[in-house]
Design a protein around this motif. Structure first.
Motif, PDB file in Angstrom:
ATOM      1  N   ARG A 146      -0.551   8.282   2.226  1.00  0.00           N
ATOM      2  CA  ARG A 146      -1.362   7.721   4.091  1.00  0.00           C
ATOM      3  C   ARG A 146      -0.964   7.411   4.868  1.00  0.00           C
ATOM      4  O   ARG A 146      -0.426   7.256   4.843  1.00  0.00           O
ATOM      5  N   SER A 194      -4.481  -0.589   6.526  1.00  0.00           N
ATOM      6  CA  SER A 194      -4.602   0.062   7.790  1.00  0.00           C
ATOM      7  C   SER A 194      -3.576   0.552   8.471  1.00  0.00           C
ATOM      8  O   SER A 194      -2.664   0.431   7.651  1.00  0.00           O
ATOM      9  N   THR A 195      -3.835   1.962   9.484  1.00  0.00           N
ATOM     10  CA  THR A 195      -3.103   2.804  10.271  1.00  0.00           C
ATOM     11  C   THR A 195      -2.822   1.895  11.133  1.00  0.00           C
ATOM     12  O   THR A 195      -4.453   1.847  11.698  1.00  0.00           O
ATOM     13  N   THR A 226     -10.666   3.810  15.719  1.00  0.00           N
ATOM     14  CA  THR A 226     -11.645   2.392  14.817  1.00  0.00           C
ATOM     15  C   THR A 226     -11.689   1.092  16.165  1.00  0.00           C
ATOM     16  O   THR A 226     -12.806   0.381  15.478  1.00  0.00           O
ATOM     17  N   ASP A 249      -9.541  -2.360   6.977  1.00  0.00           N
ATOM     18  CA  ASP A 249      -9.203  -2.403   6.150  1.00  0.00           C
ATOM     19  C   ASP A 249      -8.518  -1.126   5.828  1.00  0.00           C
ATOM     20  O   ASP A 249      -7.887  -0.532   6.687  1.00  0.00           O
ATOM     21  N   ALA A 250      -8.355  -0.637   4.418  1.00  0.00           N
ATOM     22  CA  ALA A 250      -7.200   0.868   4.066  1.00  0.00           C
ATOM     23  C   ALA A 250      -8.307   1.870   5.153  1.00  0.00           C
ATOM     24  O   ALA A 250      -7.285   2.818   5.416  1.00  0.00           O
ATOM     25  N   ASP A 251      -9.084   1.550   5.606  1.00  0.00           N
ATOM     26  CA  ASP A 251      -9.829   2.652   5.903  1.00  0.00           C
ATOM     27  C   ASP A 251     -10.105   2.584   7.672  1.00  0.00           C
ATOM     28  O   ASP A 251      -9.944   4.004   8.520  1.00  0.00           O
ATOM     29  N   SER A 252      -9.057   1.833   7.952  1.00  0.00           N
ATOM     30  CA  SER A 252      -9.209   1.454   9.998  1.00  0.00           C
ATOM     31  C   SER A 252      -7.773   1.734  10.472  1.00  0.00           C
ATOM     32  O   SER A 252      -6.556   2.232  10.021  1.00  0.00           O
ATOM     33  N   ARG A 253      -8.546   2.495  11.594  1.00  0.00           N
ATOM     34  CA  ARG A 253      -6.879   2.970  12.781  1.00  0.00           C
ATOM     35  C   ARG A 253      -7.297   1.970  13.226  1.00  0.00           C
ATOM     36  O   ARG A 253      -8.290   2.042  14.718  1.00  0.00           O
ATOM     37  N   HIS A 297       0.876  -1.477  -0.049  1.00  0.00           N
ATOM     38  CA  HIS A 297       0.321   0.221   0.451  1.00  0.00           C
ATOM     39  C   HIS A 297       0.726   1.203   0.227  1.00  0.00           C
ATOM     40  O   HIS A 297       1.568   1.054   1.448  1.00  0.00           O
TER      41      HIS A 297
END
Length: 658
Positions: free
Chosen positions: A106, A330-331, A357, A303-307, A102
């Protein structure tokens, strides 16, 4: 005979249909359906397919997440015997390549430590740092077959060092700096490492802990190390004869990863080491990649939007799972410090500040904040959609409190082990979450509860067994010729079937209840019980901060079941409090398992990852010397363990006098 489980728990959290439809596991089912791979009416049907059709399931995970194989496997499972299953023969890949695929600006990692220290690293910056360090490792001659180790806290540099090691095909292992140099050397020294990474110290409970002297001692205890890399963290001075981490990660090199076989060693984790030298548990690139994509993607819904943050140290398997959040894009949020400093809500504050999250932590922390009267749902501006808990059973009372204070947050309690570096049972974001239970057996895990005759049982307590192989089961134990220790650890009781050593109940709904370690079972009047239910009842009382219960078979044929408690400040063990404790157990757990004695102690011993030392304490109370049952370097408080020698001597004197 086994104790029947209590009344059926009432669902306390149910996913909204629209939210359930947006989960990654729902997307996986839709993806399977579009390819004609099955019609799954519910999670139970999906789970049964995943453990019946192992090859089809694990190939589907690899395809769904587009795992980047350099060479494709000839087939998925060459041999399904345990131990010895051979997964994806002929396939090559690299974990670091999967974790760093990835790209962009970001945020990949946020690292926070006490005192307001905070650092962010983007995906591209992480790739650059890993690429530069991997290039340096190669110039040092480090590659496949070599071992690189770290004596490090939970910081960005640790992740970079691990990924660079994986990128060149070497094997990684780490130990947190809470361990003494001797304790660290017991683990890392087995590997005869080539390169050692050390930090100048770590932050915890309002203090900076300088580890310069410890680092020097550890270097002397690891004679195989050719190069030591120094990582600045708390402002210490660089020791002579070391390479500076920042210098090694500043280059402009492109990322190069070495393709390795599916079963190539990725890292070595360790057993607790409380009863002998820690066992080095070796996991492979491919097994970890697939298992963590499944566990974190499908079960934790990342997923890629998770923290994503999990409170952990580098010695606990949850550090490895936390890093694997990068596989999903994920972050990941790292924390170096105490979860309860400067107040019991510190971890909740971190979750709010970093807009997590999904937050993972231990039942001990959740119990402590529950007792402290903290109300996370109103006191903090939380964005949590998921809350993970593992390390020991989460009491039903604390789970219900979490449902009440965080009604919109899904509670995903899990149970697994360092052995598989994942969970056997855990969360499913499309199912109800009930206090005291784990929602389901995880996909690909053929978990059953077996009775004394080796038959699967539902709705009653049995041994946790796994009847079919998993790709993240250990490749082998380090220095274990003939796999003798490996086989003895998991397959001695039921040949060909993994016995994990936990008491569990699989309910008729498919959920799982963990009752504690089966090797610490208490057998009163022919009724066996794990310790978890007793701890839940006892630790509800505000006067108790910690507890330990054991059942001791004595030489004269007697059976002694003492309960040891650590009391909160300002409280004494009065006859009235002892009576309340016994009554709590009698009415809420079992009248057969009321302790014979309640004994207050100033502290209780644990492993360095916080687990109670039930078996070593039991053996000391039976007369074994502490040195025979526990390694002091693997215990958080050796004095607390030694205290039981005096308790055993006093009891023997009383019996002899009688």
């Amino acid at each position: 005979m086994v104790e029947e489980p209590g009344p059926v728990a009432v669902p306390e959290w149910t996913p909204r249909p629209e939210a359930a439809s947006r989960t990654r596991i729902a997307a996986f089912v839709q993806w399977l359906d579009a390819r004609g791979r099955g019609d799954f009416a519910d999670y139970e049907a999906l789970w049964r397919w995943s453990v019946t059709e192992l090859e089809e399931f694990w190939q589907a995970v690899a395809d769904f997440y587009d795992v980047r194989f350099h060479e494709r496997a000839t087939h998925v499972l060459a041999d399904d015997t345990m131990p010895g299953a051979v997964w994806f023969p002929g396939a090559t890949l690299n974990y670091a390549e999967q974790a760093l695929r990835h790209t962009g600006d970001r945020t990949a990692i946020v690292a926070v430590s006490e005192g307001g220290h905070r650092q962010e690293v983007t995906r591209d910056e992480l790739r650059r740092r890993v690429a530069s360090l991997a290039h340096w490792l190669r110039t040092e001659g480090v590659g496949t077959g070599d071992r690189v180790v770290g004596y490090l806290p939970n910081i960005t540099a640790t992740v970079v060092a691990f990924l660079a090691t994986a990128a060149v095909g070497a094997t990684w292992s780490a130990c947190s700096q809470e361990y003494s140099p001797e304790g660290a050397a017991d683990r890392l020294g087995q590997l005869e490492p080539t390169v050692l990474f050390v930090a100048d110290g770590y932050r915890y409970a309002g203090r900076e802990h300088d580890r310069s002297a410890h680092n020097d001692q550890l270097r002397r205890l690891l004679p195989s190390v050719r190069t030591t890399v120094w990582v600045p963290h708390i402002g210490g001075a660089q020791p002579p004869g070391t390479a500076h981490f920042d210098t090694l990660t500043r280059g402009g090199h492109a990322l190069e990863t070495t393709p390795v076989p599916f079963g190539h060693p990725l890292w070595v984790l360790y057993s607790s080491g409380t009863t002998g030298r820690p066992k080095g548990i070796v996991h492979g690139h491919g097994g970890v990649t697939l298992e963590h994509l499944k566990f974190l993607g499908l079960h934790a819904d990342l997923d890629a939007d998770s923290r994503f943050g999990w409170y952990t140290s580098t010695s606990w398997m949850m550090w490895n799972i936390q890093v694997s959040g990068l596989l999903l894009g994920s972050t990941i949020v790292l924390y170096d410090g105490s979860p309860g400093w400067p107040d019991p809500g510190a971890l909740w504050q971190l979750a709010a500040d970093e807009r997590l999250t999904f937050l993972g932590t231990s039942p001990a922390y959740l119990i402590a904040t529950h007792k402290a009267g903290t109300s996370p749902g109103t006191a903090y501006d939380l964005k949590l959609t998921g809350l993970g808990s593992t390390g020991s059973p989460l009491p039903a009372g604390t789970a219900q409190w979490l449902h009440e204070t965080l009604p919109a947050t899904w509670l995903a309690a899990a149970s697994g082990g360092t052995d598989i570096v994942s969970g056997f049972a855990g969360g499913v974001p499309t199912l109800p979450s009930r206090p005291g239970e784990m929602q389901a057996r995880t996909l690909g895990v053929a978990l059953e509860a077996w009775d004394e005759d080796g038959r699967p049982v539902t709705g009653q307590v049995g041994e946790l067994v796994v009847t079919r192989p998993m790709p993240s089961m250990p490749l082998y134990f380090w220095h274990d010729p003939g796999e003798l220790r490996y086989r003895d650890a998991y397959f001695a009781t039921y040949p060909g079937v993994w016995r994990h050593g936990d008491w569990v109940t699989v309910t008729d709904r498919g959920s799982v209840v963990v009752h504690g370690r089966s090797d610490a079972t208490m057998n009163r009047y022919g009724v066996r019980m794990g310790s978890a239910e007793i701890y839940e009842a006892v630790e509800r009382l505000e006067e108790v901060t910690d507890a330990l219960v054991v059942g001791v078979e004595e030489p004269d044929g007697g059976y002694w079941m003492p309960l040891f408690v650590v009391l909160a400040a300002g409280h004494d063990l009065t006859p009235a409090l002892a009576a309340r404790l016994r009554d709590h157990i009698r009415t809420q757990v079992s009248p057969r398992h009321v302790p014979d004695d309640v004994i207050a102690v100033p502290a209780l011993p644990h492993t360095m990852t916080g687990k109670r030392l039930e078996v070593p304490v039991k053996r000391i109370l039976q007369g074994a010397p502490p040195a025979d049952v526990a390694n002091p370097a693997a215990v958080d408080d050796a004095d607390a363990l030694a205290r039981f020698v005096r308790i055993a001597a006093d009891r023997k004197a009383c019996r002899d006098g009688a």
